[in-house]
Enzyme design. Sequence first.
Site, PDB file in Angstrom:
ATOM      1  N   ARG A  22     -16.407  32.832  30.268  1.00  0.00           N
ATOM      2  CA  ARG A  22     -14.989  33.192  29.295  1.00  0.00           C
ATOM      3  C   ARG A  22     -15.441  32.952  27.786  1.00  0.00           C
ATOM      4  O   ARG A  22     -14.748  33.874  27.100  1.00  0.00           O
ATOM      5  CB  ARG A  22     -14.037  31.886  29.703  1.00  0.00           C
ATOM      6  CG  ARG A  22     -13.433  32.125  31.162  1.00  0.00           C
ATOM      7  CD  ARG A  22     -12.240  31.248  31.277  1.00  0.00           C
ATOM      8  NE  ARG A  22     -11.169  31.185  30.723  1.00  0.00           N
ATOM      9  CZ  ARG A  22     -10.421  30.447  30.596  1.00  0.00           C
ATOM     10  NH1 ARG A  22     -10.328  29.357  31.304  1.00  0.00           N
ATOM     11  NH2 ARG A  22      -9.078  30.411  29.588  1.00  0.00           N
ATOM     12  N   GLN A  72      -0.457  28.310  23.592  1.00  0.00           N
ATOM     13  CA  GLN A  72      -1.155  27.722  24.960  1.00  0.00           C
ATOM     14  C   GLN A  72      -2.477  28.249  25.030  1.00  0.00           C
ATOM     15  O   GLN A  72      -3.270  27.867  25.978  1.00  0.00           O
ATOM     16  CB  GLN A  72      -0.313  28.056  26.013  1.00  0.00           C
ATOM     17  CG  GLN A  72       1.094  27.642  25.885  1.00  0.00           C
ATOM     18  CD  GLN A  72       2.134  28.508  27.077  1.00  0.00           C
ATOM     19  OE1 GLN A  72       2.217  27.887  28.233  1.00  0.00           O
ATOM     20  NE2 GLN A  72       2.508  29.536  26.874  1.00  0.00           N
ATOM     21  N   VAL A 114      -6.505  29.238  24.902  1.00  0.00           N
ATOM     22  CA  VAL A 114      -7.686  28.453  24.459  1.00  0.00           C
ATOM     23  C   VAL A 114      -8.715  29.278  23.809  1.00  0.00           C
ATOM     24  O   VAL A 114      -9.963  29.016  23.341  1.00  0.00           O
ATOM     25  CB  VAL A 114      -8.208  27.652  25.571  1.00  0.00           C
ATOM     26  CG1 VAL A 114      -7.346  26.594  26.256  1.00  0.00           C
ATOM     27  CG2 VAL A 114      -8.576  28.755  26.785  1.00  0.00           C
ATOM     28  N   HIS A 131      -3.288  23.532  24.276  1.00  0.00           N
ATOM     29  CA  HIS A 131      -4.404  23.462  25.712  1.00  0.00           C
ATOM     30  C   HIS A 131      -5.604  23.393  25.202  1.00  0.00           C
ATOM     31  O   HIS A 131      -6.482  23.709  26.086  1.00  0.00           O
ATOM     32  CB  HIS A 131      -3.736  24.509  26.602  1.00  0.00           C
ATOM     33  CG  HIS A 131      -2.642  24.448  27.213  1.00  0.00           C
ATOM     34  ND1 HIS A 131      -2.107  25.493  28.042  1.00  0.00           N
ATOM     35  CD2 HIS A 131      -1.662  23.515  27.494  1.00  0.00           C
ATOM     36  CE1 HIS A 131      -0.836  25.061  28.611  1.00  0.00           C
ATOM     37  NE2 HIS A 131      -0.668  23.894  28.133  1.00  0.00           N
ATOM     38  N   CYS A 165     -16.504  14.893  25.388  1.00  0.00           N
ATOM     39  CA  CYS A 165     -17.442  13.980  26.328  1.00  0.00           C
ATOM     40  C   CYS A 165     -16.701  13.459  27.424  1.00  0.00           C
ATOM     41  O   CYS A 165     -15.626  13.078  27.418  1.00  0.00           O
ATOM     42  CB  CYS A 165     -17.934  12.884  25.736  1.00  0.00           C
ATOM     43  SG  CYS A 165     -19.017  11.924  26.634  1.00  0.00           S
ATOM     44  N   CYS A 222     -23.492  14.320  26.033  1.00  0.00           N
ATOM     45  CA  CYS A 222     -22.943  13.578  24.746  1.00  0.00           C
ATOM     46  C   CYS A 222     -23.962  13.134  23.817  1.00  0.00           C
ATOM     47  O   CYS A 222     -24.941  12.205  24.368  1.00  0.00           O
ATOM     48  CB  CYS A 222     -21.998  12.660  25.144  1.00  0.00           C
ATOM     49  SG  CYS A 222     -21.147  11.852  23.834  1.00  0.00           S
ATOM     50  N   CYS A 245     -23.056   9.081  23.749  1.00  0.00           N
ATOM     51  CA  CYS A 245     -23.157   8.106  24.907  1.00  0.00           C
ATOM     52  C   CYS A 245     -24.001   8.553  26.054  1.00  0.00           C
ATOM     53  O   CYS A 245     -24.102   7.876  27.221  1.00  0.00           O
ATOM     54  CB  CYS A 245     -21.773   7.780  25.722  1.00  0.00           C
ATOM     55  SG  CYS A 245     -20.943   8.838  26.256  1.00  0.00           S
TER      56      CYS A 245
HETATM   57  P1  OAD Z   1       0.428  33.838  32.005  1.00  0.00           P
HETATM   58  O1  OAD Z   1      -0.416  34.666  32.964  1.00  0.00           O
HETATM   59  O2  OAD Z   1       1.154  32.924  33.196  1.00  0.00           O
HETATM   60  O3  OAD Z   1       1.467  34.749  31.585  1.00  0.00           O
HETATM   61  C1  OAD Z   1       1.080  35.827  30.875  1.00  0.00           C
HETATM   62  C2  OAD Z   1       2.200  36.699  30.375  1.00  0.00           C
HETATM   63  O4  OAD Z   1       1.881  37.718  29.330  1.00  0.00           O
HETATM   64  C3  OAD Z   1       3.196  37.448  31.278  1.00  0.00           C
HETATM   65  O5  OAD Z   1       4.461  37.160  31.194  1.00  0.00           O
HETATM   66  C4  OAD Z   1       2.674  38.935  31.417  1.00  0.00           C
HETATM   67  O6  OAD Z   1       3.794  39.660  31.591  1.00  0.00           O
HETATM   68  C5  OAD Z   1       2.662  38.794  29.599  1.00  0.00           C
HETATM   69  N1  OAD Z   1       1.706  40.029  29.167  1.00  0.00           N
HETATM   70  C6  OAD Z   1       0.727  40.673  29.762  1.00  0.00           C
HETATM   71  N2  OAD Z   1       0.538  41.699  28.942  1.00  0.00           N
HETATM   72  C7  OAD Z   1       0.939  41.570  27.666  1.00  0.00           C
HETATM   73  C8  OAD Z   1       0.918  42.464  26.468  1.00  0.00           C
HETATM   74  N3  OAD Z   1       0.126  43.352  26.389  1.00  0.00           N
HETATM   75  N4  OAD Z   1       1.695  41.929  25.639  1.00  0.00           N
HETATM   76  C9  OAD Z   1       2.608  40.860  25.675  1.00  0.00           C
HETATM   77  N5  OAD Z   1       2.525  39.996  26.830  1.00  0.00           N
HETATM   78  C10 OAD Z   1       1.921  40.421  27.840  1.00  0.00           C
HETATM   79  O7  OAD Z   1      -0.078  33.024  30.893  1.00  0.00           O
HETATM   80  P2  OAD Z   1       0.423  31.823  30.027  1.00  0.00           P
HETATM   81  O8  OAD Z   1       1.960  31.791  30.377  1.00  0.00           O
HETATM   82  O9  OAD Z   1      -0.067  31.911  28.926  1.00  0.00           O
HETATM   83  O10 OAD Z   1      -3.077  26.441  31.146  1.00  0.00           O
HETATM   84  O11 OAD Z   1      -0.021  30.710  31.088  1.00  0.00           O
HETATM   85  C11 OAD Z   1       0.120  29.612  30.562  1.00  0.00           C
HETATM   86  C12 OAD Z   1      -0.892  28.443  30.922  1.00  0.00           C
HETATM   87  O12 OAD Z   1      -1.258  28.749  32.372  1.00  0.00           O
HETATM   88  C13 OAD Z   1      -2.125  28.662  30.136  1.00  0.00           C
HETATM   89  O13 OAD Z   1      -2.152  27.930  28.867  1.00  0.00           O
HETATM   90  C14 OAD Z   1      -3.131  27.880  31.217  1.00  0.00           C
HETATM   91  C15 OAD Z   1      -2.912  28.569  32.666  1.00  0.00           C
HETATM   92  O14 OAD Z   1      -3.008  27.751  33.639  1.00  0.00           O
HETATM   93  C16 OAD Z   1      -4.144  25.921  30.994  1.00  0.00           C
HETATM   94  O15 OAD Z   1      -5.040  26.226  31.114  1.00  0.00           O
HETATM   95  C17 OAD Z   1      -3.778  24.446  30.766  1.00  0.00           C
END
Ligand code: OAD
Length: 251
Positions: free
Chosen positions: A73, A104, A106, A122, A130, A158, A161
Amino acid sequence: MRAVSGESAAARALLSGAHRVVVFTGAGVSAESGVPTFRGPGGLWKTFRPEQLATPKAFARDPRLVWEWYGWRRELLASCRPNLAHVALARWMLQREGVTLVTQNVDDLHERAGTPELMKLHGSLFEDRCSGCGRAAAAHRRTDGPTDRDDGTMLPLCPECGALLRPGVVWFGEMLPPDALARAYQRAGEANAVLVIGTTGAVYPAAGIVHEARAEGAAIIVVDPGQTEYDAVADIRLTGPAGELVPPLLA
Ligand code: OAD
């Protein structure tokens, strides 16, 4: 339903009249930069299983597999650039006061677009932490640390540690950084408007900041080409890609 241009004009008026705005972004804001989302078509969680890659248990079981996935990634991000939505948001924040950007994501695309202030709920793909003492560390290079494999893939340790370093992201079942989360909820509670871009709103507690803002009277604007958990509470919904819809909204 009003025509899209009418909705867009209403959203513009709402944002320019709001003293305090929270922008809340998810993976969709980076989709047009070539970064996969999680739940949509081609989303990471359609191909990979989070319980094998994004939990503390998964890391304890197979740290090499987890690092390979996060390394992939990181490398993918190296060939991606901020898109028009990241850039428009950064410029807008530099031009006006009272905007808080909470993400949200990363990835580092908001930062690379020049965003002056960012709350990352996130964590970051580009930081290590670590797994033993919890200290934050700069992202290691692939050649750092001991290796037991012919291909030279190494696991970082790390410097303080000696325990394994892990990616500096929040995994399933883990707490979000408490300070950032508290500040995000506070800003949401004070906001007159929230601009939600590219998130399904499925993952809590981050997703709850939009509901907090609405409960305190903020208007909710959603920009997303697909369905989201916020559609029922949105005052204005702009359906389409962020790179097309966000720049004219903030111009
Ligand atoms: P999702 O994959 O759940 O949602 C992505 C959203 O982006 C969807 O509603 C799509 O329709 C929309 N989308 C796709 N293409 C787009 C574009 N060109 N313009 C605007 N929107 C578009 O991702 P998140 O909601 O970010 O957590 O997911 C939340 C969290 O779930 C992430 O931060 C991650 C994941 O598990 C962790 O890693 C802790």
